[in-house]
Design a protein around this motif. Structure first.
Motif, PDB file in Angstrom:
ATOM      1  N   ASP A   1       0.819  -1.211   0.000  1.00 16.73           N
ATOM      2  CA  ASP A   1       0.000   0.000   0.000  1.00 16.73           C
ATOM      3  C   ASP A   1       0.854   1.263   0.000  1.00 16.73           C
ATOM      4  OD1 ASP A   1       0.837  -0.802   2.538  1.00 16.73           O
ATOM      5  OD2 ASP A   1      -0.752   0.328   3.532  1.00 16.73           O
ATOM      6  N   TYR A  34     -11.115   3.935   3.318  1.00 14.87           N
ATOM      7  CA  TYR A  34     -11.507   3.881   4.726  1.00 14.87           C
ATOM      8  C   TYR A  34     -11.160   5.210   5.390  1.00 14.87           C
ATOM      9  CZ  TYR A  34     -11.591   2.341   9.582  1.00 14.87           C
ATOM     10  OH  TYR A  34     -11.870   2.211  10.928  1.00 14.87           O
ATOM     11  N   GLU A  77       0.596   4.452  -2.692  1.00 20.15           N
ATOM     12  CA  GLU A  77       0.421   5.847  -2.258  1.00 20.15           C
ATOM     13  C   GLU A  77       1.293   6.790  -3.083  1.00 20.15           C
ATOM     14  OE1 GLU A  77      -0.815   6.674   2.229  1.00 20.15           O
ATOM     15  OE2 GLU A  77       1.005   5.454   2.111  1.00 20.15           O
ATOM     16  N   LYS A  84      -5.370   6.650  -2.704  1.00 22.58           N
ATOM     17  CA  LYS A  84      -5.741   6.996  -1.334  1.00 22.58           C
ATOM     18  C   LYS A  84      -6.632   5.907  -0.739  1.00 22.58           C
ATOM     19  CE  LYS A  84      -5.649  11.934  -2.461  1.00 22.58           C
ATOM     20  NZ  LYS A  84      -6.429  13.203  -2.493  1.00 22.58           N
ATOM     21  N   TYR A  85      -6.625   5.835   0.569  1.00 25.65           N
ATOM     22  CA  TYR A  85      -7.462   4.857   1.266  1.00 25.65           C
ATOM     23  C   TYR A  85      -8.932   5.291   1.211  1.00 25.65           C
ATOM     24  CZ  TYR A  85      -3.018   3.225   3.200  1.00 25.65           C
ATOM     25  OH  TYR A  85      -1.740   2.743   3.349  1.00 25.65           O
TER      26      TYR A  85
END
Length: 226
Positions: free
Chosen positions: A198, A210, A202, A207-208
């Motif tokens: 991850d 969550y 990035e 982007k996450y």
């Protein structure tokens, strides 16, 4: 897979032929000049014409030189194709073979897929990059989607024996370059990120979701037709 095996066999046959032919020419050349030195070839009564003498003496050497150059070029090409530091020689744009695809998913810990599913999936790929070393698939990545509104990056995997050498970045560079050049404005690009990969994603602007949203999945349980 068959294409790669044929290339291996061709290189072996070509190298063997060139080596044997080179030895034969070397022996013939040595014999000729040995005989010529003791006066077997040239007759004192009938001197050879200049052109004939040039052809007999120089042609074997020229042929030997050309053969040596051909062997050198062939060896250089084989070294380049197997040199992992020569990134450009490892990149094969396109989906990998089904057998290679299934194997890399298995050895990298990704969920295993059926052969039928792999054939259909690879056929419907939007963009793919495969990296081969010594005719073995060592890394891959694909983009799937509707080519308009939604894209998903999948199958990003590198053989454990080749991890940490920048192949993951190479794969992501190729895939994101394709998206930058082809995806319409506002297209949604997604992927499933496992740790620690991850952190790599990035760097490419991902982007996450969550806590605003959660990724969800469901595996098909339909049995394969016999």
């Amino acid at each position: 897979m068959k294409r790669k095996k044929r290339l291996v066999i061709f290189n072996l046959v070509l190298s063997s032929f060139l080596f044997v032919f080179r030895i034969i020419l070397l022996i013939v050349t040595i014999q000729y000049f040995t005989n010529n030195r003791v006066g077997v070839v040239h007759s004192l009564e009938v001197p050879p014409r200049i052109f004939e003498q040039f052809t007999i003496q120089i042609f074997p050497l020229l042929l030997y030189l050309l053969l040596s150059i051909a062997m050198a070029i062939n060896e250089r090409r084989k070294r380049q194709s197997s040199d992992i530091s020569g990134i450009s020689h490892l990149v094969y744009k396109g989906s990998p073979d089904v057998e290679d695809y299934l194997n890399v998913r298995k050895i990298t810990g990704l969920s295993e897929k059926s052969e039928k599913g792999a054939k259909l999936g690879l056929k419907n790929t939007v963009c793919a990059i495969s990296i081969y070393h010594d005719y073995n698939l060592i890394g891959m990545g694909r983009i799937i989607g509707d080519k308009g509104c939604f894209y998903q990056i999948v199958d990003v995997a590198v053989d454990p024996n080749y991890q940490g050498q920048g192949f993951g970045k190479l794969i992501m560079n190729e895939l994101t370059t394709y998206l930058d050049e082809n995806a319409p404005n506002g297209a949604y690009v997604s992927l499933i990120a496992d740790e620690p990969a991850d952190k790599l994603y990035e760097k490419y602007g991902f982007k996450y979701t969550y806590p605003a949203s959660h990724g969800m999945y469901k595996l098909s349980q339909r049995s394969e037709e016999v």
